[in-house]
Structures are given as C-alpha cells and as structure tokens.
Enzyme design. Structure first.
Site, short mmCIF file in Angstrom:
data_model
loop_
_atom_site.label_atom_id
_atom_site.label_comp_id
_atom_site.label_asym_id
_atom_site.label_seq_id
_atom_site.Cartn_x
_atom_site.Cartn_y
_atom_site.Cartn_z
N THR A 62 -36.47 -6.45 -10.36
CA THR A 62 -35.91 -5.14 -10.68
C THR A 62 -35.02 -5.18 -11.92
OG1 THR A 62 -36.07 -4.28 -8.44
CG2 THR A 62 -34.27 -3.42 -9.77
N SER B 185 -40.85 -10.09 -6.97
CA SER B 185 -40.72 -11.45 -6.44
C SER B 185 -41.47 -11.63 -5.13
CB SER B 185 -39.25 -11.82 -6.26
OG SER B 185 -38.63 -11.03 -5.27
N THR C 87 -34.82 -9.62 -6.25
CA THR C 87 -33.90 -9.90 -5.15
C THR C 87 -34.60 -10.08 -3.80
OG1 THR C 87 -33.51 -7.54 -4.75
CG2 THR C 87 -31.99 -8.69 -6.26
N ASP C 88 -35.85 -9.60 -3.69
CA ASP C 88 -36.50 -9.66 -2.37
C ASP C 88 -36.63 -11.08 -1.85
OD1 ASP C 88 -36.69 -6.95 -2.34
OD2 ASP C 88 -38.84 -6.85 -2.75
N1 ASP Z 1 -38.86 -5.62 -5.81
C1 ASP Z 1 -37.85 -6.35 -6.44
C2 ASP Z 1 -38.20 -7.83 -6.45
O1 ASP Z 1 -38.86 -8.26 -7.37
C3 ASP Z 1 -36.53 -6.11 -5.83
C4 ASP Z 1 -35.46 -6.52 -6.76
O2 ASP Z 1 -35.63 -7.28 -7.68
O3 ASP Z 1 -34.30 -6.06 -6.55
O4 ASP Z 1 -37.84 -8.59 -5.58
#
Ligand code: ASP
Length: 327
Positions: free
Chosen positions: A11, A50, A82-83
């Site tokens: 993100t 991710s 973050t995932d």
């Molecule tokens: N969907 C995103 C990821 O790549 C979520 C994030 O990065 O906050 O994990």
C-alpha cells in the site's frame, strides 16, 4: 553511513491518479522524503500486494537483507505490504538471529496509499531509515516500525486492516519508539542463533469445532504416504484441542514428526505434562503462522528433533500459570 532499502511493493507504493493505479518505485518513495542524514541505496525486488508473496519469496527478501549486511550495509530497511509484513520480518529474524554486532534490519509499510491526502508512509519510511542508521538499534531483533512504534518481529501482529494503529505486540508493549527522530528502546534484546536454511515445507492445520481426525491425519502425511517432518496444529485456549485429535498427534510424534501446537488465543505455553505425554510441544506464544515459519527454520537447521525444539523455543516466552490472573 549507507542504509539499504529493499522495496517490495504494498500500500505504501500504491498510487491512484484519478484514473488508474500505479506503483511508485522505492527510489521515488525515498526521494520524496527530501534531505536525509544518511546515504540510501534502493533495491526494488518485488511489487504488488504482499498477500501474493510465497514463503520462498519471503526467504529471498530475508536472504537479500543478509547479503547486504554481509557486504557492509550499515542498516537495512524493508518496505513491505502490511498484510504479511510480520511474516517476512519473522523469516528475516529466523535467518539472521540476534547477536550483539548485528546491524539493524527494520521493516515498514503503510496503511494509507501513496495518493492519500494524509499518507502515513513517508513518516514510517523516514522513521525506519532513522532506526536502521541508529547505533542503539545494533544488536536488536529484526524490527517492525510503523506509527512511531518499534516491535520485535517475533511478537508483532497486524490487528486491524482499517487503522494506522494496526500493529501491536499485545499482550506486551512495543520494544521501542521513534519520537521526533529519536530512537528509544525499553528493554534489552535476547540473543538468538540464526537458522542455516528455510526450505522444508511445513503444513499448518487450523482446527475447527468438530473437525474430523481424518483431516489432521491427511495433513500429516506426505504424497508418498510417509510423514511430514513437522507440522503446526492451531487449537484453542491454553493449547486445548478436541480429544479425537490426540491419537493423531501422538501417532505423528511416534513416527518422528515435530508436532507443534499453537493457539488461536495468546498463550505462552511451550511445554507441560499433557503435551509431553502426547509428544507435542507448544509454540510458546508464537502465532500459528509464525510457529510454522519457526518449525521450517528449526528443521532445516538441525537433523535432531530435540535440537529443533530448542531452536523453536528460543522464541518461547516463560510460562508461569500463576501469572494467568494478571495477564
Ligand atoms: N494489501 C496491502 C499489502 O500489500 C496492504 C498494505 O500494504 O497495507 O499487504
């Protein structure tokens, strides 16, 4: 001093210009911070969400960080979605270990996209670079830096997909903080020996109420009807599972499998008399996802099952049932 940034998407790099989504490269994310007190070299190694990363991809990111440290990087920042950030961070922790001279490795990301009116990515990336360059972060665990907090990779979990305050080390406090560019740690880091490899595949079975024993039995078998070397079984509470599953766990242990029980709830249990009768061991406070990674690392670091347990339990919390009422 040179900090290396490994960019893997997420993100923090997602940008919507009103018509289409694009991904901002790591170099641009760093340049947008303006003047920095250290030199920064950027390596774009992956893109996108991710959730697409495989365990092997995570190992590759961690190996890249290890190689950069081995060739003289003063610190490494990994920019990550973050995932699954806490999982790649824990893979790095397992492969790098913790020792007094190890230079900092810091994971960061953001909850808001790059094109958000008030993005959290720039502050998180600036903080992470500051920590990676900080002498106080030498000898620490692999760290996760978001929202001004520093978490140890083995304890941190993403607990919200809707808040900038998404990462917690509950029931414990973060290990440190970054306040106005100053890095503080609250407690000393514990030494942990690094894994030598992480390639074994280890299944993770999440039990549901009434799950047939045959489901677990099938997961513990390999294609050629042998047994998997290790497995994580996610049960309930203080490592309580339904009684129909225990014969399967005991049979797997007798056949040589390292069976680790983790819990849906937080529990620090690593061992007790009941587990010893079964031949299973507890994850000692690791989530089931992290226990799976630790079992992979343990099995690839030693041929001896007891030594693999010792490797795993480097990350176990001390269990004192008497503390339960105060937790
Ligand atoms: N969907 C995103 C990821 O790549 C979520 C994030 O990065 O906050 O994990």
């Amino acid at each position: 001093m040179t900090v290396h940034v490994i960019a893997t998407g997420g993100t923090i790099a997602s940008h919507f210009d009103g018509a289409a989504w694009t991904e901002i490269p790591g170099r641009q994310l760093v340049d947008e911070l303006g003047a920095l007190p250290v030199d920064v070299e950027v390596h774009d190694v992956a893109s996108g969400p991710s959730s697409n990363l495989s365990t092997n991809d995570m190992v590759a990111v961690a190996e890249r960080a290890r190689a950069l440290l081995a060739t003289g990087a003063d610190g490494v920042v990994v920019v990550h979605g973050t995932d699954t950030l806490e999982l790649t961070a824990f893979v790095a922790q397992l492969l790098l270990g913790t020792g007094p001279a190890r230079r900092p490795v810091v994971f960061t990301g953001s909850m808001r996209v790059h094109s958000h009116a008030q993005p959290d990515g720039p502050a998180n990336l600036r903080d992470a670079i500051t920590v990676a360059a900080s002498p106080t972060a030498v000898g620490r665990e692999v760290l996760v830096c978001l929202n001004g907090e520093l978490h140890a990779a083995d304890r941190v979990t993403k607990r919200s997909a809707a808040s900038v305050d998404a990462f917690h080390s509950l029931p414990f406090r973060p290990v440190g903080a970054v306040v106005d560019g100053a890095v503080h740690f609250e407690a000393d880091a514990e030494a942990r020996r690094p894994a030598t490899a992480m390639t074994s595949d280890v299944p993770l079975v999440t039990c549901w109420p009434g799950m047939p024993a045959a489901v677990l039995e099938a997961a513990l078998r390999t294609g050629d009807e042998g047994r998997v070397r290790g497995a994580v079984v996610e049960v309930f509470g203080d490592l309580n599972g339904a009684r129909n599953l225990w014969p399967v766990v005991h049979g797997a242990w007798k056949a040589g499998t390292l069976v680790v029980l983790a819990s849906r709830a937080f529990t620090p249990t690593a061992a007790n008399d009941d587990l010893a009768l079964l031949g299973a061991v507890g994850a000692g406070g690791l989530t089931a996802q992290k226990a799976r990674l630790a079992v992979m690392a343990a099995l690839d670091s030693t041929p001896d099952r007891d030594d693999a347990v010792a490797f795993l339990h480097q990350y176990a919390l001390h269990h004192d049932a008497g503390e339960r009422s105060t937790r």
